[in-house]
Motif scaffolding. Structure first.
Motif, PDB file in Angstrom:
ATOM      1  N   ARG A 210      38.216  40.821  45.930  1.00  0.00           N
ATOM      2  CA  ARG A 210      39.648  40.936  46.219  1.00  0.00           C
ATOM      3  C   ARG A 210      40.396  39.676  45.772  1.00  0.00           C
ATOM      4  O   ARG A 210      41.512  39.755  45.253  1.00  0.00           O
ATOM      5  CB  ARG A 210      39.862  41.166  47.715  1.00  0.00           C
ATOM      6  N   GLN A 211      39.755  38.524  45.981  1.00  0.00           N
ATOM      7  CA  GLN A 211      40.382  37.263  45.580  1.00  0.00           C
ATOM      8  C   GLN A 211      40.580  37.215  44.066  1.00  0.00           C
ATOM      9  O   GLN A 211      41.644  36.805  43.576  1.00  0.00           O
ATOM     10  CB  GLN A 211      39.514  36.088  46.031  1.00  0.00           C
ATOM     11  N   VAL A 212      39.553  37.632  43.320  1.00  0.00           N
ATOM     12  CA  VAL A 212      39.659  37.657  41.856  1.00  0.00           C
ATOM     13  C   VAL A 212      40.731  38.654  41.421  1.00  0.00           C
ATOM     14  O   VAL A 212      41.518  38.394  40.503  1.00  0.00           O
ATOM     15  CB  VAL A 212      38.296  38.022  41.232  1.00  0.00           C
ATOM     16  N   GLU A 213      40.759  39.800  42.096  1.00  0.00           N
ATOM     17  CA  GLU A 213      41.755  40.820  41.777  1.00  0.00           C
ATOM     18  C   GLU A 213      43.166  40.301  42.027  1.00  0.00           C
ATOM     19  O   GLU A 213      44.079  40.508  41.214  1.00  0.00           O
ATOM     20  CB  GLU A 213      41.483  42.066  42.621  1.00  0.00           C
ATOM     21  N   ASP A 214      43.343  39.607  43.150  1.00  0.00           N
ATOM     22  CA  ASP A 214      44.658  39.035  43.472  1.00  0.00           C
ATOM     23  C   ASP A 214      45.051  37.964  42.457  1.00  0.00           C
ATOM     24  O   ASP A 214      46.217  37.868  42.055  1.00  0.00           O
ATOM     25  CB  ASP A 214      44.642  38.431  44.880  1.00  0.00           C
ATOM     26  N   MET A 215      44.075  37.160  42.044  1.00  0.00           N
ATOM     27  CA  MET A 215      44.352  36.106  41.070  1.00  0.00           C
ATOM     28  C   MET A 215      44.810  36.708  39.744  1.00  0.00           C
ATOM     29  O   MET A 215      45.766  36.223  39.119  1.00  0.00           O
ATOM     30  CB  MET A 215      43.095  35.258  40.859  1.00  0.00           C
ATOM     31  N   SER A 216      44.151  37.773  39.326  1.00  0.00           N
ATOM     32  CA  SER A 216      44.527  38.439  38.074  1.00  0.00           C
ATOM     33  C   SER A 216      45.906  39.069  38.192  1.00  0.00           C
ATOM     34  O   SER A 216      46.724  38.996  37.267  1.00  0.00           O
ATOM     35  CB  SER A 216      43.493  39.507  37.716  1.00  0.00           C
ATOM     36  N   THR A 217      46.179  39.682  39.342  1.00  0.00           N
ATOM     37  CA  THR A 217      47.486  40.308  39.567  1.00  0.00           C
ATOM     38  C   THR A 217      48.602  39.272  39.541  1.00  0.00           C
ATOM     39  O   THR A 217      49.669  39.495  38.959  1.00  0.00           O
ATOM     40  CB  THR A 217      47.496  41.055  40.916  1.00  0.00           C
ATOM     41  N   GLN A 218      48.349  38.126  40.159  1.00  0.00           N
ATOM     42  CA  GLN A 218      49.345  37.052  40.172  1.00  0.00           C
ATOM     43  C   GLN A 218      49.603  36.522  38.763  1.00  0.00           C
ATOM     44  O   GLN A 218      50.746  36.225  38.404  1.00  0.00           O
ATOM     45  CB  GLN A 218      48.874  35.923  41.085  1.00  0.00           C
ATOM     46  N   ALA A 219      48.541  36.410  37.983  1.00  0.00           N
ATOM     47  CA  ALA A 219      48.699  35.933  36.606  1.00  0.00           C
ATOM     48  C   ALA A 219      49.549  36.905  35.798  1.00  0.00           C
ATOM     49  O   ALA A 219      50.450  36.504  35.051  1.00  0.00           O
ATOM     50  CB  ALA A 219      47.331  35.751  35.952  1.00  0.00           C
ATOM     51  N   LEU A 220      49.274  38.205  35.948  1.00  0.00           N
ATOM     52  CA  LEU A 220      50.055  39.214  35.230  1.00  0.00           C
ATOM     53  C   LEU A 220      51.505  39.221  35.699  1.00  0.00           C
ATOM     54  O   LEU A 220      52.427  39.398  34.900  1.00  0.00           O
ATOM     55  CB  LEU A 220      49.429  40.595  35.431  1.00  0.00           C
TER      56      LEU A 220
END
Length: 282
Positions: free
Chosen positions: A194-204
Motif C-alpha cells: 500500500r505504501q508503494v502504491e501510495d508513493m506511485s499515486t503521489q508521484a503521478l
C-alpha cells in the motif's frame, strides 16, 4: 629664287614632333584605359565577395525555424547550446527532456539500456545517487543544466544530433542483493504494498500537469509495441531497441522468495493476489 616656306627644315621638324607627341598621347591613353578597366574589375570582384560574405554570415546567424509541432508540445521542445562543443548541422534539431521515475528492482535499469540503444536517445542513469550533486539547490540546478544542455559526459552520451536526453530518479533507495532469496515479512507485506502504491499515486499526481507516460515492467516483457509508443513519446525515429543486460532473476517467482508459502497465504483474496502469478522468465 625664293625658298618654299612649306619645305623649310624647321617646319618639317615641328610637324614630325607634333606627330610623335600625338602617338605618345594615344599610347598613354590606352594604358590608362587598360589600367582603369583592370582596377574596376578587381573592385567589382572584391565587392561581390564582400556581398557574398555578408550574405553567408546572415544565413549562418539565422535563428532556427520553429519546428513543425503541435501547439501543446511547444513547451517541451528545446534547442540547447552546449558550451563544450558545437551541435553543427544539428543545432536546429529540437531536443526533448525526460526523467525516469522508478522504484528500485523494477526493471528500470534494463529499460534504460533499451533507450540508450537508440542512436538519438541519451539516458544518463541515477545522476543524483552521488551525494554531492544533490547537496543543495545550486548543485542540483548546475547538474541539471549540464545534462539538459548536452554538456554531461557519460557512457550514455551521444553525438550532437541527440534528440532526447534525460536521467533516472529512484523513488526508493533500498538495496536488495539479487543473489539472495529475500525473506519477506508477511505481516508487513500488505502495508508495504500500500505504501508503494501510495508513493506511485503521489508521484503521478505531482506530475499530472506534466507530459508523461506510465510504463510497467509487464509492458516491456509482454508487449514489445510499448517500446514503439515510448519512442513516439520522445519524438525520435522508431528503431529496434536492444539490451545487453543479463536478467539475474530466472525461473518462477516461487523460487525467488524464501518464504513463498507465507506470501501466498497473505496475498490470496486481496487485490494484490495477481502478483503471485507474474512469471517473467524472459
Amino acid at each position: 629664287m625664293a625658298d618654299d616656306p612649306f619645305l623649310n627644315k624647321d617646319n618639317l621638324m615641328t610637324k614630325s614632333a607634333k606627330k610623335s607627341s600625338s602617338v605618345y598621347r594615344m599610347v598613354v591613353l590606352m594604358i590608362v584605359m587598360v589600367c582603369g578597366v583592370y582596377i574596376c574589375s578587381i573592385c567589382l570582384k572584391q565587392l561581390n565577395f564582400q556581398t557574398k560574405s555578408r550574405f553567408l554570415s546572415i544565413v549562418i546567424d539565422r535563428p532556427c525555424e520553429p519546428p513543425n509541432i503541435e501547439e501543446w508540445e511547444a513547451p517541451y521542445v528545446h534547442f540547447p547550446g552546449p558550451q563544450t562543443y558545437s551541435r553543427a548541422e544539428c543545432r536546429c534539431n529540437p531536443v526533448r527532456y525526460f526523467a525516469i521515475l522508478s522504484m528500485q528492482r523494477s526493471g528500470s535499469g534494463w529499460f534504460e539500456t533499451l533507450l540508450n540503444s537508440h542512436i538519438n536517445i541519451s539516458s544518463n542513469g541515477e545522476i543524483f545517487s552521488v551525494k554531492v550533486r544533490k547537496s543543495n539547490a545550486s548543485t542540483i540546478l548546475d547538474t541539471l543544466d549540464k545534462i539538459y544542455n548536452l554538456d554531461w559526459y557519460s557512457s550514455a552520451a551521444k553525438n550532437e544530433c541527440t534528440a532526447a536526453v534525460g536521467l533516472k530518479w529512484m523513488l526508493n533507495q533500498a538495496e536488495i542483493l539479487a543473489r539472495y532469496k529475500p525473506f519477506i515479512n508477511s505481516t508487513l507485506l500488505i502495508p508495504n504494498l500500500r505504501q508503494v502504491e501510495d508513493m506511485s499515486t503521489q508521484a503521478l499526481e505531482y506530475f499530472k500537469s506534466t507530459r508523461h507516460i506510465v510504463v510497467y515492467y509487464e509492458d516491456l516483457v509482454q508487449n514489445r509495441t510499448k517500446l514503439e509508443e515510448i519512442q513516439d513519446f520522445l519524438r525520435v525515429p522508431r528503431r529496434n531497441l536492444e539490451s545487453r543486460q543479463v536478467k539475474i532473476h530466472k525461473g518462477p517467482l516461487s523460487e525467488q522468495v524464501e518464504n513463498w508459502k507465507d506470501m501466498e497465504k497473505t496475498l490470496k483474496g486481496t487485490k494484490y493476489e495477481s502478483f503471485l502469478y507474474g512469471d517473467y522468465r524472459k
